[in-house]
Write a protein that holds these residues in place. Structure first.
Motif, mmCIF file in Angstrom:
data_model
loop_
_atom_site.group_PDB
_atom_site.id
_atom_site.type_symbol
_atom_site.label_atom_id
_atom_site.label_comp_id
_atom_site.label_asym_id
_atom_site.label_seq_id
_atom_site.Cartn_x
_atom_site.Cartn_y
_atom_site.Cartn_z
ATOM 1 N N SER A 791 0.823 -1.204 0.000
ATOM 2 C CA SER A 791 0.000 0.000 0.000
ATOM 3 C C SER A 791 0.858 1.255 0.000
ATOM 4 O O SER A 791 0.543 2.240 -0.678
ATOM 5 N N ASP A 792 1.961 1.233 0.740
ATOM 6 C CA ASP A 792 2.842 2.391 0.782
ATOM 7 C C ASP A 792 3.587 2.574 -0.532
ATOM 8 O O ASP A 792 3.950 3.692 -0.900
ATOM 9 N N ARG A 793 3.837 1.487 -1.241
ATOM 10 C CA ARG A 793 4.516 1.612 -2.533
ATOM 11 C C ARG A 793 3.681 2.439 -3.510
ATOM 12 O O ARG A 793 4.190 3.346 -4.173
ATOM 13 N N TYR A 794 2.395 2.132 -3.590
ATOM 14 C CA TYR A 794 1.544 2.892 -4.501
ATOM 15 C C TYR A 794 1.403 4.332 -4.029
ATOM 16 O O TYR A 794 1.334 5.262 -4.840
ATOM 17 N N ASP A 795 1.348 4.542 -2.718
ATOM 18 C CA ASP A 795 1.264 5.903 -2.191
ATOM 19 C C ASP A 795 2.526 6.681 -2.527
ATOM 20 O O ASP A 795 2.479 7.841 -2.952
ATOM 21 N N ALA A 796 3.683 6.041 -2.342
ATOM 22 C CA ALA A 796 4.952 6.701 -2.665
ATOM 23 C C ALA A 796 5.041 7.001 -4.163
ATOM 24 O O ALA A 796 5.505 8.072 -4.572
ATOM 25 N N ALA A 797 4.612 6.047 -5.010
ATOM 26 C CA ALA A 797 4.635 6.274 -6.457
ATOM 27 C C ALA A 797 3.744 7.446 -6.852
ATOM 28 O O ALA A 797 4.111 8.262 -7.699
ATOM 29 N N SER A 798 2.567 7.554 -6.205
ATOM 30 C CA SER A 798 1.663 8.670 -6.497
ATOM 31 C C SER A 798 2.294 10.004 -6.108
ATOM 32 O O SER A 798 2.166 11.002 -6.827
ATOM 33 N N GLN A 799 2.987 10.017 -4.962
ATOM 34 C CA GLN A 799 3.641 11.255 -4.538
ATOM 35 C C GLN A 799 4.775 11.634 -5.490
ATOM 36 O O GLN A 799 4.982 12.815 -5.792
ATOM 37 N N VAL A 800 5.528 10.641 -5.957
ATOM 38 C CA VAL A 800 6.593 10.929 -6.929
ATOM 39 C C VAL A 800 5.990 11.473 -8.218
ATOM 40 O O VAL A 800 6.493 12.441 -8.798
ATOM 41 N N HIS A 801 4.894 10.876 -8.680
ATOM 42 C CA HIS A 801 4.227 11.373 -9.885
ATOM 43 C C HIS A 801 3.747 12.809 -9.679
ATOM 44 O O HIS A 801 3.822 13.632 -10.599
ATOM 45 N N PHE A 805 4.971 15.817 -11.899
ATOM 46 C CA PHE A 805 3.926 16.557 -12.605
ATOM 47 C C PHE A 805 4.055 18.058 -12.332
ATOM 48 O O PHE A 805 4.017 18.883 -13.259
ATOM 49 N N ALA A 806 4.223 18.433 -11.060
ATOM 50 C CA ALA A 806 4.309 19.851 -10.709
ATOM 51 C C ALA A 806 5.549 20.495 -11.318
ATOM 52 O O ALA A 806 5.480 21.583 -11.912
ATOM 53 N N ARG A 830 5.708 15.531 -23.262
ATOM 54 C CA ARG A 830 5.399 14.154 -23.633
ATOM 55 C C ARG A 830 6.580 13.228 -23.361
ATOM 56 O O ARG A 830 6.419 12.124 -22.829
ATOM 57 N N ARG A 831 7.790 13.678 -23.704
ATOM 58 C CA ARG A 831 8.969 12.840 -23.508
ATOM 59 C C ARG A 831 9.192 12.528 -22.031
ATOM 60 O O ARG A 831 9.425 11.384 -21.643
ATOM 61 N N MET A 832 9.107 13.535 -21.199
ATOM 62 C CA MET A 832 9.326 13.326 -19.759
ATOM 63 C C MET A 832 8.167 12.580 -19.111
ATOM 64 O O MET A 832 8.363 11.814 -18.164
ATOM 65 N N ALA A 833 6.937 12.802 -19.610
ATOM 66 C CA ALA A 833 5.793 12.089 -19.049
ATOM 67 C C ALA A 833 5.882 10.596 -19.346
ATOM 68 O O ALA A 833 5.603 9.759 -18.482
ATOM 69 N N VAL A 834 6.270 10.252 -20.569
ATOM 70 C CA VAL A 834 6.430 8.836 -20.908
ATOM 71 C C VAL A 834 7.598 8.225 -20.160
ATOM 72 O O VAL A 834 7.520 7.105 -19.650
ATOM 73 N N ARG A 835 8.699 8.964 -20.062
ATOM 74 C CA ARG A 835 9.877 8.433 -19.370
ATOM 75 C C ARG A 835 9.575 8.174 -17.896
ATOM 76 O O ARG A 835 10.073 7.200 -17.322
ATOM 77 N N ASN A 836 8.770 9.016 -17.274
ATOM 78 C CA ASN A 836 8.444 8.856 -15.851
ATOM 79 C C ASN A 836 7.112 8.154 -15.637
ATOM 80 O O ASN A 836 6.641 8.086 -14.506
ATOM 81 N N GLN A 837 6.475 7.659 -16.738
ATOM 82 C CA GLN A 837 5.232 6.886 -16.664
ATOM 83 C C GLN A 837 4.132 7.644 -15.935
ATOM 84 O O GLN A 837 3.401 7.090 -15.120
ATOM 85 N N LEU A 838 3.999 8.935 -16.234
ATOM 86 C CA LEU A 838 2.895 9.712 -15.659
ATOM 87 C C LEU A 838 1.575 9.256 -16.279
ATOM 88 O O LEU A 838 1.533 8.864 -17.456
ATOM 89 N N PRO A 839 0.491 9.272 -15.515
ATOM 90 C CA PRO A 839 -0.821 8.943 -16.098
ATOM 91 C C PRO A 839 -1.126 9.884 -17.255
ATOM 92 O O PRO A 839 -0.717 11.050 -17.267
ATOM 93 N N ILE A 840 -1.849 9.364 -18.219
ATOM 94 C CA ILE A 840 -2.135 10.151 -19.416
ATOM 95 C C ILE A 840 -3.010 11.359 -19.091
ATOM 96 O O ILE A 840 -2.949 12.384 -19.771
ATOM 97 N N SER A 841 -3.807 11.272 -18.005
ATOM 98 C CA SER A 841 -4.609 12.427 -17.616
ATOM 99 C C SER A 841 -3.729 13.590 -17.180
ATOM 100 O O SER A 841 -4.016 14.755 -17.485
ATOM 101 N N GLN A 842 -2.627 13.292 -16.464
ATOM 102 C CA GLN A 842 -1.712 14.362 -16.065
ATOM 103 C C GLN A 842 -0.992 14.938 -17.287
ATOM 104 O O GLN A 842 -0.783 16.149 -17.389
ATOM 105 N N ARG A 843 -0.607 14.045 -18.208
ATOM 106 C CA ARG A 843 0.019 14.539 -19.432
ATOM 107 C C ARG A 843 -0.946 15.430 -20.206
ATOM 108 O O ARG A 843 -0.564 16.490 -20.707
ATOM 109 N N THR A 844 -2.209 15.018 -20.284
ATOM 110 C CA THR A 844 -3.211 15.815 -20.991
ATOM 111 C C THR A 844 -3.395 17.169 -20.321
ATOM 112 O O THR A 844 -3.507 18.199 -20.999
ATOM 113 N N MET A 845 -3.432 17.181 -18.996
ATOM 114 C CA MET A 845 -3.602 18.437 -18.268
ATOM 115 C C MET A 845 -2.451 19.406 -18.550
ATOM 116 O O MET A 845 -2.656 20.607 -18.758
#
Length: 858
Positions: A791-801, A805-806, A830-845
């Motif tokens: 559970s903490d892994r996904y939380d940490a990944a979300s915080q890194v994203h 993103f910011a 786009r290049r950095m979003a794909v490299r860091n596997q950001l969700p496509i919604s964040q890339r779209t935003m």
């Protein structure tokens, strides 16, 4: 200590082959072995075609290349691809290249309105990777599985396959019933009810089957088989379900059918035969997808267990090292004490003999002073103590100042006799004859070097296991995306097949039963409003609200956690934020560098005052001959510019000094007094930037920040920033520079936020509350990503994203301000979003924000 560890590692490298053979019997067979894999990759072959589609979409986004569609307003390329139900990339026809107004209002699906003319393959196709619309793929497909958990998705696909199987069975019975008699039409209505009633006996019987399937494929799932969880085809609020109910009412009033029509429909080329074929395809697709997910879950569990076993083995090996070190220390202390006892015993015996001799000599010569042998004993004792590292005080004999010297062993010429010399030699020899204590021999006796080798090898095994798990998680992210894509295409294919079959059956009934036209028109009206994509969307929305239906990462689960874990791993190891790119500098100091260092002024920090000093005597006309202050000012500016744009190693030092000197002025000297000083300051900024490259991103960051602080007011009182003079500088075209600036910003935010420290109190390594032994040889105590709970892994990944993103949004906006243009800024996002596997919604935003910024700027 660091030198000792380095030497010991070299010892390990020299003796690897010998120790491997020696340790195999001790720990080689018992050491944790990695799980075997039939291939070099973790990726499931059953989903390989969908994986290829995902990679194609990511590559298009990474290179900002279009697959055929273009956004009409901005002209940006649409990086989405069109995927068939079998995982094949389809060519996007010209009619699908641009968005068009909808033909009617019964559906919001773009594909439903445009793909009917291109065949069944396009009707079951799915767009993926659209990042130019707020709704993304949903606007084109009519539904999306984002946020839908994998277990719930698997259940829906299985239920759809079973529903199709039920419908095939229904169609077969229907054909037989129509051929035999109208009396069986009531039975057919009951078979239809099985499709619509989850509380039927068939639905209850399948509940245990679904539960077993989920437990077998996803042991840790939280999906509950609720009454409303019946799959998209049996969804009570769906248009397909409504049509099935209408069909049931219709057939309850039908008494007779034309046999010939139903015979034709039951052929292989008929509607029912084609639906049976579609059902078989759906069953095969569902089975392959479930097998792939099940195998990947097994591999994930095996890798997790292997990593845990390696950690346990590493702890055991290090405990053995600590125990052996304590035992060696204890044995060394005992041997030293024994040697001291033997020395003391020999010394006491010698003292007794000397005392007897001294008494005899005193009786003959009347001499009670310190004897020559006592002096030699003192010297021998001091020498022995120094050899052993002991500096304890010694008890020296008290000798009166007027005591006569010992002449008992002196010859007539005042020299020592041969007897006393031989006696002294014997004393030293006896002291040297004691056994010598060597810690190295004790360590060899306890096999301590081999234990250390085994402990370090166990640590390397943990690292290998963690890297293997990280590699698998990267493949798992792709598997999750490919499984969702496979589920979407499978579901839309199943729904389209059943919808098409339903429409065909209804059409046959309409032609055969003119006397029942009133009921048939009602049934046709209901079927006309069937929208399988809307049904899927509504069912997914409702199913996500049920237990276990919502994905762990929410609606933004189309990214990935492996890249976030890689960022955390690099951050913990100190590798994140290291500047990369082509380095135009020579690290060694050349004669030219030394000359530049000598010609640089010592007061460079004070020279920065010339840009901010008021009443500096600088006139508005720089060409005035009597203005001596202007000449001196221009010389100083030219010197600073030359130092700033120097591309040698010395110039790198000068630029750093200039940047930090300017940074010291930011709080008190924001406004530049005169236009002459302002233009000179802009020249200095441009010169320093010309000397920088991607490897000096830290200096460029300071200059970008300061260029938005220093200003001058024009005639109208408006502020003119230094930034306005740096737009379209050649340095801004270096993509590596922006990449370095982004990773520096990310690592600074990770450090300031203390992200990993926030999880340390409940990580896997603190659960046991084991007190670790400290020593020279010990394991790494830094918290790694694989120490976190799931559970903490996904939380940490979300915080890194969130951090990436910011920082990515801020930096992309800065690129626009410095004249990089919309296309270059979007390509960077786009290049950095794909490299860091950001969700496509964040890339779209981010892309929408940049497009809005560009429109506002125009």
């Amino acid at each position: 200590m660091a030198w000792g560890i380095q030497m010991f590692r070299r010892f390990i490298e020299r003796t690897t082959n010998r120790q491997a053979s020696g340790l195999e019997g001790e720990g080689g067979e018992n050491a944790p072995q990695p799980p075997s894999s039939p291939s070099k990759t973790f990726q499931a072959k059953e989903l390989s075609s969908f994986v290829a589609c995902i990679e194609a979409s990511d590559n298009l986004a990474f290179t900002s290349t279009s697959s055929g569609r273009v956004e009409a307003k901005t002209g940006l390329t649409d990086c989405s691809v069109l995927v068939s139900a079998d995982g094949e990339l389809l060519i996007i026809p010209r009619e699908l290249a641009t968005d068009k107004p909808m033909k009617n209002e019964r559906t919001k699906s773009f594909l439903d309105q445009t793909s009917s003319d291109f065949g069944e393959e396009y009707q079951t196709a799915i767009f993926m990777g659209n990042d130019l619309n707020a709704d993304g793929d949903k606007q084109l497909n009519g539904f999306t599985s984002k946020g839908w958990s994998i277990p719930a998705t698997t259940l829906a696909v299985k239920q759809s396959a079973d529903s199709m199987n039920d419908f095939v069975e229904f169609a077969e019975h229907l054909t037989k019933a129509k051929k035999v008699s109208a009396a069986q039409e009531g039975f057919l209505a009951k078979k239809i009810k099985v499709l619509t009633d989850a509380a039927s006996d068939t639905g209850k019987a399948r509940s245990d089957e679904y539960k077993s399937m989920l437990n077998d494929a996803f042991p840790d799932h939280t999906v509950q088989l609720l009454p409303q969880r019946v799959g998209p085809l049996a969804f009570q609020e769906g248009s397909v379900h409504t049509t099935l109910n209408a069909l049931e009412n219709y057939y309850s009033h039908v008494a007779q059918l034309e046999t010939s029509r139903w015979k034709a429909a039951s052929d292989a080329t008929g509607a029912l035969g084609m639906f049976a074929k579609a059902k078989d395809q759906t069953v095969q697709r569902e089975l392959k997808r479930r097998i792939a997910l099940k195998e990947m879950m097994k591999k994930k569990k095996a890798l997790e267990e292997h990593l845990a076993a390696c950690k346990e083995e590493s702890i055991k090996r290090w405990n053995d090292v600590h125990d052996a070190e304590e035992k060696v220390t204890h044995m060394l202390e005992e041997k030293i004490m024994e040697r001291n006892r033997q020395k003391e015993q020999k010394r006491m015996e010698r003292l007794k003999e000397d005392e007897k001799k001294r008494i005899q000599d005193a009786a003959v010569n009347g001499n009670m002073g310190t004897t020559q042998s006592e002096i030699w004993d003192i010297v021998s004792a001091v020498t022995a103590n120094m050899e052993e590292g002991s500096f304890e005080p010694m008890d020296l004999p008290q000798v009166p100042l007027n005591a006569p010297t010992d002449q008992s062993h002196a010859s007539n010429d005042g020299t020592l006799s041969e007897s006393i010399l031989s006696e002294d030699d014997t004393t030293v020899a006896s002291s040297a004859g004691l056994p010598i204590v060597d810690r190295h021999d004790l360590e060899q006796e306890q096999a301590l070097p081999e234990l250390r080798v085994a402990a370090l090898t166990a640590d390397e095994t943990v690292e290998d296991a963690s890297h293997a798990l990280l590699t698998f998680l990267s493949e798992w992210d792709v598997t999750v995306r490919s499984s969702k894509l496979a589920a979407e295409t499978c579901l839309i294919g199943a729904c389209n097949a059943q919808a098409k079959c339903l429409r065909t059956i209804i059409e046959m009934e309409r032609k055969a039963m003119t006397e029942r036209m009133e009921q048939l028109e009602h049934l046709e009206a209901v079927a006309y409003y069937m929208d399988v994509r809307a049904d899927l969307d509504n069912y997914i929305k409702l199913d996500k609200t049920e237990s276990g239906g919502y994905s762990v990462l929410g609606d933004e689960d189309d990214g990935g956690v492996a890249a976030a874990f890689t960022v955390l791993d690099d951050h913990v190891n100190g590798n994140l934020g290291i500047e990369f790119g082509e380095d135009a500098y020579n690290d060694s100091m050349t004669a030219e560098d030394m000359e530049n260092m000598l010609t640089a002024p010592d007061n460079m920090e004070e020279m920065m005052d010339i840009f901010f000093k008021k009443d500096a005597g600088l006139g508005s006309d720089p060409s005035a001959e009597e203005n001596g202050a202007m000449d001196e000012f221009e010389k100083s500016v030219a010197l600073l510019c030359n130092l700033g744009q120097d591309k040698t190693s010395a110039g790198r030092v000068h630029r750093s000094t200039i940047c930090y000197a300017l940074n010291a002025k930011r709080n008190n000297e924001g406004e530049v007094p005169t236009m002459v000083q302002f233009e000179a300051l802009c020249r200095l900024f441009s010169a320093v930037l010309s000397g920088c490259n991607a490897k000096t991103a830290s200096s460029v960051k300071i200059l970008m920040t300061l260029s938005q602080i220093f200003f001058i007011k024009d005639k109208d009182g408006n502020e003119v920033l230094v930034k306005s003079k740096l737009i379209n500088h050649p340095l801004w075209l270096d993509d590596d520079l922006w990449d370095n600036v982004l990773y520096q910003d990310v690592t600074e935010n990770l450090t300031n936020s203390g992200l990993m420290e926030n999880f340390d109190h409940h990580s896997e390594r603190t659960k046991t509350r084991t007190v670790k032994k400290k020593g020279e040889w010990t394991e790494n105590t830094k918290l790694k990503w694989h120490d976190l709970r799931d559970s903490d892994r996904y939380d940490a990944a979300s915080q890194v994203h969130a951090i990436v993103f910011a920082q990515l949004g801020t930096l992309a906006h800065t690129m626009i301000e410095f004249g990089c243009g919309l296309h270059r800024s979007c390509a960077f996002v786009r290049r950095m979003a794909v490299r860091n596997q950001l969700p496509i919604s964040q890339r779209t935003m981010l892309l929408q924000h940049l497009m809005g910024t560009e429109k506002d700027g125009k």
